[in-house]
Design an enzyme around this catalytic site. Structure first.
Site, mmCIF file in Angstrom:
data_model
loop_
_atom_site.group_PDB
_atom_site.id
_atom_site.type_symbol
_atom_site.label_atom_id
_atom_site.label_comp_id
_atom_site.label_asym_id
_atom_site.label_seq_id
_atom_site.Cartn_x
_atom_site.Cartn_y
_atom_site.Cartn_z
ATOM 1 N N ARG A 95 0.826 -1.207 0.000
ATOM 2 C CA ARG A 95 0.000 0.000 0.000
ATOM 3 C C ARG A 95 0.864 1.262 0.000
ATOM 4 N NH1 ARG A 95 0.353 3.662 2.784
ATOM 5 N NH2 ARG A 95 0.000 2.628 4.747
ATOM 6 N N GLY A 135 10.424 13.015 -1.823
ATOM 7 C CA GLY A 135 11.470 13.353 -0.854
ATOM 8 C C GLY A 135 11.139 14.605 -0.073
ATOM 9 N N THR A 137 11.303 14.242 3.927
ATOM 10 C CA THR A 137 12.043 14.027 5.172
ATOM 11 C C THR A 137 13.553 14.072 4.951
ATOM 12 O OG1 THR A 137 10.243 12.582 5.866
ATOM 13 C CG2 THR A 137 12.308 12.418 7.111
ATOM 14 N N PRO A 139 17.559 13.778 7.172
ATOM 15 C CA PRO A 139 18.116 13.179 8.391
ATOM 16 C C PRO A 139 17.824 14.024 9.638
ATOM 17 C CG PRO A 139 19.703 13.046 6.600
ATOM 18 C CD PRO A 139 18.529 13.822 6.073
ATOM 19 N N SER A 143 9.659 15.427 11.562
ATOM 20 C CA SER A 143 8.368 16.037 11.913
ATOM 21 C C SER A 143 8.320 17.512 11.543
ATOM 22 C CB SER A 143 8.106 15.879 13.413
ATOM 23 O OG SER A 143 7.990 14.507 13.729
ATOM 24 N N GLY A 243 -0.141 19.481 1.177
ATOM 25 C CA GLY A 243 -1.346 19.167 0.397
ATOM 26 C C GLY A 243 -1.297 17.739 -0.147
ATOM 27 N N ARG A 249 -2.520 10.723 3.530
ATOM 28 C CA ARG A 249 -3.008 10.386 4.887
ATOM 29 C C ARG A 249 -4.450 9.891 4.830
ATOM 30 N NH1 ARG A 249 -0.638 15.980 7.648
ATOM 31 N NH2 ARG A 249 1.527 15.269 7.911
ATOM 32 N N GLU A 369 4.120 9.808 7.446
ATOM 33 C CA GLU A 369 2.992 10.687 7.087
ATOM 34 C C GLU A 369 2.501 11.479 8.290
ATOM 35 O OE1 GLU A 369 1.526 10.967 4.092
ATOM 36 O OE2 GLU A 369 2.066 9.150 2.972
ATOM 37 N N ASP A 373 1.920 11.363 17.499
ATOM 38 C CA ASP A 373 1.960 12.572 18.350
ATOM 39 C C ASP A 373 1.690 13.839 17.536
ATOM 40 O OD1 ASP A 373 2.697 11.014 20.521
ATOM 41 O OD2 ASP A 373 4.848 11.360 20.240
#
Ligand code: TGC
Ligand code: FAD
Length: 390
Positions: A95, A135, A137, A139, A143, A243, A249, A369, A373
């Site tokens: 998925r 791309g 994220t 190192p 968040s 977006g 999500r 995603e 938290d």
């Protein structure tokens, strides 16, 4: 082949139209035939099964809601969700590949790209001839993607891209990467980086205990010359990648239900067959409590996903509403996976059953995603107006 048992305690089927049911059943049948028999082996050897790419394209998993003129399946948001549910019933890693291709690569090219980019990339991505990665994220910035340091300079006839992305699904084999980077003024833009561009490498990340049938890697840019026509012109700023995340999500909120259904179905069957103390274990109240709570939570999650799908289709769903569903449904699935595994006793830790694999996979799903938290803090911000991130 026999279809999976699909718990539908509140008759959600009645909320679906004929197209939804057709699309879902085709995806379910394909997963049962092409994914379930091989996926444990690929997870064990930590390899993405590339032979399923054509099948994923055929069931409409690459760009379910992208218009047919660009090769997409032209379906609505509920159908998109149902496809994700059925694929994740097989495996969260499979998925993931579909989520990335559809919502993180095709979506930004469709929404933020120009016509030439749409024509060049979307049909090949829809057919699976080209696979994409996303791309965002880095190192040191997970968040908090606003802190990214990957950047590009305007060199007159091209852009010069430098930096690195980490934890990128599909990176090791992608032909196309949608990369988020800052210009000289610090504004975030999307660039389409293509395999073969000098200075662009995609080393694989090894030793994962989770999402083993999905290929994860880095995207490294060492003075990569990106043609100017590869910049996505129609949206910039952090809102552009966020977006895309809204769309992915939303798909995960449905996908997690599939993983939970497979764990519940497996535990329910086992509970009727496994005898201890002269009875099926399903006759013990403690085991019934687990099963009863599982079906209750699955039903609540289905209603959340369905209603969110209707709002996505109307264009009224807010990002905070999407965060609630992603967070709730993944948490629901990981809790069910843990309980279901216990119900199988020792057998639950083996690859004879899918539950342990789902359980380990969901450790990634609850992190990527936007972590569990982070989504809570998005809800917190939405209801209080007070921003925990600033
Ligand atoms: P903030 O100041 O709140 O917002 C910056 C700009 O973005 C706008 N915005 C959104 N736009 C669209 N959709 C959303 N969901 C949006 N959320 C915010 C906002 O209006 C603002 O616009 P403007 O015009 O005013 O500039 O941003 P912040 O820096 O405070 O961050 C907020 C936070 C923490 C919620 C955000 O950074 C976040 O969501 N962080 C989590 C990062 C994340 O989810 N990364 C995922 C990486 S991709 C991935 O994991 C793929 S796995 C795929 C797979 O295998 O399935
Ligand atoms: P961190 O941000 O360092 O977080 C560590 C912990 O701190 C978490 O528990 C987090 O909730 C907590 N935390 C952080 N900030 C706060 C705060 N303000 N308040 C309270 N707690 C906080 N990314 C992509 O761009 N593309 C991909 O295709 C992709 N695929 C992935 C595939 C896998 C298998 C995995 C594991 C990750 C993938 N990711 C991808 C990255 C994923 O989105 C990040 O791992 C995620 O956003 C979290 O970032 P981090 O790992 O740096 O954790």
């Amino acid at each position: 082949p026999d279809l999976f048992q699909a718990p539908d305690y509140y008759n959600i089927d009645e909320l679906l139209n004929d197209e939804h049911r057709l699309v879902r059943d085709a995806a379910r049948e394909w997963v049962k035939r092409e994914v379930s028999p091989i996926i444990e082996e690929y997870a064990q050897k930590a390899e993405f099964p590339k032979q399923i790419i054509n099948g994923l394209a055929e069931i409409g998993a690459f760009g379910p809601y992208i218009p047919a003129e660009y090769g997409g399946a032209g379906l609505d948001q509920i159908s998109y969700g149902l496809i994700m549910q059925e694929i994740e019933r097989g495996d969260s890693g499979v998925r993931s590949t579909a989520s990335v291709q559809s919502s993180l690569v095709m979506y930004p090219i469709w929404k933020y790209g120009d016509e030439a980019q749409r024509q060049k990339f979307l049909p090949k991505l829809a057919s699976g001839e080209w696979m994409g990665s996303f791309g965002l994220t880095e190192p040191d910035h997970g968040s908090n993607p606003a802190g990214m340091t990957t950047n590009f300079k305007d060199m007159g006839d091209h852009y010069l891209l430098n930096g690195a992305k980490m934890w990128i699904s599909n990176a090791p084999f992608c032909q196309v990467a949608v990369v988020w980077a800052k210009d000289e003024s610090g504004r975030i833009h999307g660039l389409i980086v293509e395999r073969g561009m000098e200075g662009f490498t995609t080393p694989e990340t090894h030793n994962k205990w989770s999402l083993r049938a999905s290929s994860t890697g880095e995207l490294i840019f060492d003075n990569v010359k990106v043609p100017k026509e590869n910049l996505l012109p129609n949206k910039s700023g952090l809102g552009a990648p966020l977006g895309c995340l809204d769309s992915a999500r939303y798909g995960i909120a449905w996908g997690a239900i599939g993983a939970a259904m497979d764990c519940y179905d497996t535990a329910l069957r086992y509970s009727k067959e496994r005898m201890q103390f002269g009875k099926p274990i399903g006759q013990f109240q403690l085991q019934q409590k687990k099963l009863a709570e599982m079906i209750t939570e699955i039903t609540k999650a289905q209603l959340l996903a369905w209603r969110l799908g209707v709002m996505r289709e109307n264009g009224t769903a807010t990002s905070a509403q999407i965060s609630m569903a992603k967070r709730n449904n993944v948490d629901m699935a990981i809790t069910i996976a843990r309980d279901a595994r216990q119900m199988l006793g020792g057998m639950g830790i083996t690859g004879e059953y899918s539950i342990m694999r789902h359980s380990m996979n969901l450790e990634s799903v609850i992190t990527y995603e936007g972590t569990h938290d982070i989504h809570l803090l998005i809800t917190g911000l939405d209801i209080t107006g007070l921003n925990a991130f600033k």
